[in-house]
Structure formats: C-alpha cells, structure tokens
Write an enzyme that holds these catalytic residues in place. Structure first.
Site, PDB file in Angstrom:
ATOM      1  N   GLU A 237       0.806  -1.224   0.000  1.00 36.95           N
ATOM      2  CA  GLU A 237       0.000   0.000   0.000  1.00 36.95           C
ATOM      3  C   GLU A 237       0.839   1.273   0.000  1.00 36.95           C
ATOM      4  O   GLU A 237       0.519   2.228  -0.708  1.00 36.95           O
ATOM      5  CB  GLU A 237      -0.955  -0.004   1.196  1.00 36.95           C
ATOM      6  CG  GLU A 237      -2.000  -1.106   1.125  1.00 36.95           C
ATOM      7  CD  GLU A 237      -3.038  -1.000   2.214  1.00 36.95           C
ATOM      8  OE1 GLU A 237      -3.707   0.044   2.306  1.00 36.95           O
ATOM      9  OE2 GLU A 237      -3.161  -1.954   3.000  1.00 36.95           O
ATOM     10  N   HIS A 253       8.748 -26.515   4.254  1.00 36.13           N
ATOM     11  CA  HIS A 253       8.143 -27.706   3.649  1.00 36.13           C
ATOM     12  C   HIS A 253       7.712 -27.467   2.208  1.00 36.13           C
ATOM     13  O   HIS A 253       7.140 -28.363   1.591  1.00 36.13           O
ATOM     14  CB  HIS A 253       6.950 -28.168   4.493  1.00 36.13           C
ATOM     15  CG  HIS A 253       7.333 -28.650   5.854  1.00 36.13           C
ATOM     16  ND1 HIS A 253       7.548 -29.976   6.153  1.00 36.13           N
ATOM     17  CD2 HIS A 253       7.574 -27.972   6.998  1.00 36.13           C
ATOM     18  CE1 HIS A 253       7.894 -30.097   7.436  1.00 36.13           C
ATOM     19  NE2 HIS A 253       7.917 -28.891   7.971  1.00 36.13           N
ATOM     20  N   LYS A 347     -13.355  -0.733  -5.448  1.00 36.35           N
ATOM     21  CA  LYS A 347     -14.558  -0.298  -4.741  1.00 36.35           C
ATOM     22  C   LYS A 347     -15.574   0.315  -5.700  1.00 36.35           C
ATOM     23  O   LYS A 347     -16.774   0.036  -5.620  1.00 36.35           O
ATOM     24  CB  LYS A 347     -14.191   0.699  -3.640  1.00 36.35           C
ATOM     25  CG  LYS A 347     -13.482   0.084  -2.448  1.00 36.35           C
ATOM     26  CD  LYS A 347     -13.172   1.139  -1.399  1.00 36.35           C
ATOM     27  CE  LYS A 347     -12.490   0.519  -0.184  1.00 36.35           C
ATOM     28  NZ  LYS A 347     -12.143   1.555   0.838  1.00 36.35           N
TER      29      LYS A 347
END
Length: 355
Positions: A237, A253, A347
């Site tokens: 951001e 892993h 948005k």
C-alpha cells in the site's frame, strides 16, 4: 534514485503527510491505551467462550496480533474473519468484534449485519459510517476511534484497544507494564528511524535501499507471523511494490524448495527474515538453515531483529520499523505513499456492479 537524506524529497513526494503519522506512532499508542482503559464493557461479556474479529486490511491486522498474544495466554479461541457473511459457530457464547476504521467496509458490514441475527455479544471499533449507525441503533457498545488518518496509519487505534479489551475480558494478563516498556522502546526507535537520521546510521533507510527495484518476501514465525503480514501489506500500500509473506516452519516444507527457478526472477527477489529471541529454538535453527539455503541459491536476504523483552513490545517495534521501511521505499519509488488507487478502483467497480 532519490536521496533519502535530502529533506526536500519528503515534501515533494509525501504530499499527503504519511510521515507525520509515523512520527505520531508512539503517541498514538499511548492515547489509544489511555482511552481504552476508560472504556467500560458490559459485565456479561466476561462470560464469552470465543471471540471473532471482523475486519479487512489495516482494520484487521490488530485482530491478528491480539489473537497471537491470546494464543499464548488464553484458553479461549480467537478468530479473525476477513470475508463476507459469518461462520456458523457464532452463538450466544461468542463475542463478535467488528473493526472498521471507516465504518463502511463492505465485507465487515456484511458479517456484522449477519451477526445481528444471532444472540452473540457484540462490540464495534470505528470512526463512524454505517457500522456505527447500525451499532447505535441496536444498542451495541462502540469504541470510537478519534484519530484521522488512512486506516493503515491508524494501526495503534485498531490494535491497542483490542489489547485493552482482551485484558478487561481476562483473556490477556495486565499489559500496563509492557505498554510502558513499549512506549520507551518505540520513542527511541522512532528517533533512530526518523528522516533526519542519515542513511549511514538509519537501518530503515538502509533496508529500503536494498529492497528498491526488488520483489520483497517477508519471512516470520510464531509471534512475528502477523507482523510479517503487516510488512507485506505496508509495502503493497505505501511503497506500491510487489511483496509477499511466508511463515516458518511451513515455508521449509515448500517455499524453500523453490529457490532455483526461474533464475531471472530470483535475481530480483529480496527476502527479509523477521527474527525474535523468543522464538522456539527449533524455529531459530530453521532461520539459520534457510539463510544458508538462500546464500547457496544466491538470493538476497537480511535478518531483522525485534527489540524489547516481551512479545507485545517486539511486535510493536518491528511494525514501526516496517512502516518506516515501506515509507522510505515509496520515496525511492517516487510515489506518494498515501493514495491507494487500485483499491479505490475495485470499490467503484463493485459499486457499479451492485447497481
């Protein structure tokens, strides 16, 4: 590349004033603590058997951190819900905490609205918006955030109140002494990281310079797992840069097997390993082994050590450090850290889709 020791560059690039919020970080923590200590919870809330924190982005990270603290001190399960709707386990023994800085976060409103159909206890943290209106209409307690900033820059007001609430509920031990230590640590660290401290003695400027023009991957473990997420999102951001995070021991892993290809990409990768002296000794060995693997694979990396004696202080110190790094990287990238055009685009797109 911009000079991080040129005071003019900050006035030119940081037109929205993100730096001022970094300066205020320690004081924000203190004000948030004083305010939550004066906030009364309904007595019946102490009988809860589970907590679910609703939130997104900068409003959710405080929930992640307090959940990690509670894992070490409480038998009461805590979840952080970043999505629409509500899990079916929520019932009258659950405390639902809706955290939305703006009070208009779509996903949080969806989950909170659904919680109104349940007998769960409820609490809201917000500056206002639809969330506050709904809560007040239903007679639900509201902790009002009164600090004006982008949600990610108001982090202390989304995290410290949760620490106080969990303490009042008996889910955390008294954190007053740790907060006092934390404020002392943060004030000293803020001086070390400030823009007035030159590159040669400023570790945040130095790390930002190394991260410049690289894809950044943050490694963390245990109490630093959520701190790694915070670093990742701040780099996204504020710095407008690609960043990701991985966690020990899981990364050993899978992720550690992928250091070889594609060779042209790994030349532009920089791994930051967030480390704490409080980690499980086996995980500390994993850090060392993984660093050797990256050295062998010629992947750039650096260890960053947490400051402070307690988990709470170590979390807070590394968060402030990461926030400064993301700010300086934004300056090196030549971008104002405050605007979030991509989030605003989504948005608006969703709003059009609703219509």
């Amino acid at each position: 590349m911009a000079s991080l020791d040129d005071p003019m560059i900050y006035r030119q690039i940081d037109s929205s004033g993100m730096l001022s919020h970094l300066h205020e970080f320690p004081a924000q923590c203190q004000r948030a603590w004083e305010k939550i200590m004066g906030f009364d919870l309904p007595p019946k809330y102490k009988g809860i058997e589970g907590v679910i924190i609703l939130g997104m982005g900068g409003s959710a990270i405080g929930g992640d951190l307090v959940r990690r603290l509670a894992l070490a001190e409480s038998k009461t399960p805590v979840w952080v819900h970043r999505d629409y709707g509500l899990p079916p386990f929520v019932d009258e023994r659950t405390l639902v905490i809706a955290s939305s800085y703006s009070g208009n976060t779509e996903e949080t409103l969806s989950a909170f609205t659904q919680s109104l159909k349940t007998r769960a206890k409820k609490l809201v943290l917000t500056t206002g918006g639809k969330l506050k209106q709904l809560a007040e209409k239903e007679g639900i307690p509201v902790f009002a955030i009164d600090y004006q900033a982008p949600p990610r820059a108001a982090f202390p007001h989304s995290f410290i109140p949760l620490v106080g609430i969990f303490q009042k509920l008996g889910l955390l031990k008294d954190k007053s002494a740790e907060l006092k230590e934390g404020l002392e640590t943060l004030n000293k660290l803020a001086d070390d990281l400030a823009e007035t401290n030159p590159l040669v003695s400023n570790p945040a400027k130095q790390l930002a310079t190394k991260l410049h023009r690289n894809v950044v991957i943050i490694y963390g473990a245990e109490l630093l797992s959520e701190v790694a997420r915070r670093w990742k999102t701040q780099l996204n951001e504020n710095s407008k840069t690609m960043a990701f995070f991985e966690l020990f021991p899981e990364l050993n892993h899978n992720a550690a097997v992928g250091y070889d290809f594609p060779p042209e990409v790994k030349e532009r990768v920089f791994v930051v390993l967030l480390h704490s002296s409080l980690l499980n000794p086996r995980n500390q060995l994993r850090y060392k082994a993984t660093a050797q693997l990256m050295t062998r694979a010629q992947i750039k990396h650096q260890m960053v050590e947490a400051m402070g004696a307690s988990p709470l202080v170590q979390m807070m110190s590394l968060i402030l450090f990461g926030d400064y790094v993301s700010f300086y990287l934004a300056v090196l990238n030549g971008v104002d850290p405050t605007p979030i055009d991509s989030i605003d685009f989504v948005k608006k797109y969703l709003a059009q889709g609703r219509q």
